[in-house]
Structure formats: structure tokens, C-alpha cells
Design a protein around this motif. Structure first.
Motif: not given
Length: 151
Positions: A27-28, A37, A31-35, A24
Motif C-alpha cells: 500500500s505504501n 489495497c 499510494g493506497l491505504s491498506k484496506t 503495508t
């Protein structure tokens, strides 16, 4: 090996400074979502870009803060002799790093022990008896200046 893009490079940089960073947080920051990443992290691990994760130990607290750098001169530098040395050096737990050097000596070792007495024992009983070791020179560290988390 897959080509790395800017996201991969950012992941590597961030994990290098904090290997325990959550997906989390990572990814923050990139700049990517968790999956996606997490998929990139797994790809970097399976491709060998990330070899593993480790704890950085405070050597003063565990009382093995004596550091010596040892230059090793070999009496034979043919491939078989070097391979024999390379296998044997991995068995000495006190040797923290081993580098083959292009110089007037062949290897540079970083050896970490409890004190000078224990270092002398490692040098005399282990390092000096390694295959094809002709000569060694020791440089004792007076103070370790930590420049990064990777020491």
C-alpha cells in the motif's frame, strides 16, 4: 473479468517480484491505504489474475539442476489425441513446463532431473510412453542463465 486500472497493474508487478510483500509495504508503494489495497488483492485473486504464490527453489541445493528441453512430435494431432497427451503430461513431476508449439514439432517440454541418468529414465519410461508420441529430440542445458525470478 473486471478491468484492471493502474493500481491493479502496480499490485501485480510488485507481487510478481515479491509475493511475500506485506499489505503495508504494498500500500505504501502504490499510494493506497491498506484496506483498499487488500480488497484489490482479493479481487485479483478471485478473478484469476493471481493464480497463486510459490517459492522459487535453488535447484543446485536440492540437487535437481539437470535441465533438458524436449521437442515432441505427435503421430496424431486431432483434439482427442492432444487432450489425452495434455492430461498425461501433467502426471510427470519432472516436466516443469509444457508448451504446445506452432512448428515442425508439436510440444516443447522443460524437464528437470537430478542428472543425465535420471533424465534418460524419465524420457524412456515416462515421456516416450505418453499417448501419441511419435518422436522426441532432446537439448541438454549446459548452463542456466537466470534472467528473472520466474525461472
Amino acid at each position: 473479468m473486471p478491468t484492471l486500472d493502474s493500481f491493479d497493474h502496480k499490485i501485480l508487478t510488485l507481487l510478481q517480484s515479491d509475493g511475500r510483500m506485506t499489505v503495508t509495504e504494498l500500500s505504501n508503494q502504490i499510494g493506497l491505504s491498506k484496506t483498499p489495497c487488500l480488497n484489490r488483492i482479493k479481487k485479483l485473486e478471485t478473478s484469476g489474475y493471481i493464480k497463486g504464490y510459490k517459492a522459487i527453489i535453488d535447484h543446485e541445493l536440492v540437487e535437481n539442476n539437470h535441465i533438458a528441453f524436449v521437442q515432441i512430435k505427435m503421430n496424431d494431432t486431432k483434439t482427442a489425441a492432444l487432450n489425452s497427451f495434455n492430461r498425461a503430461i501433467k502426471e510427470i513431476s519432472e516436466v516443469e513446463q509444457c508448451h504446445m508449439i506452432a512448428s515442425n514439432f508439436d510440444y516443447l517440454l522443460k524437464v528437470r532431473t537430478e542428472n543425465m541418468e535420471s533424465y534418460r529414465k524419465v524420457l524412456g519410461e515416462k515421456i516416450s510412453s505418453l499417448p501419441n508420441v511419435q518422436h522426441s529430440s532432446t537439448f541438454v542445458v549446459m548452463e542456466e542463465i537466470v534472467t528473472s525470478a520466474y525461472s
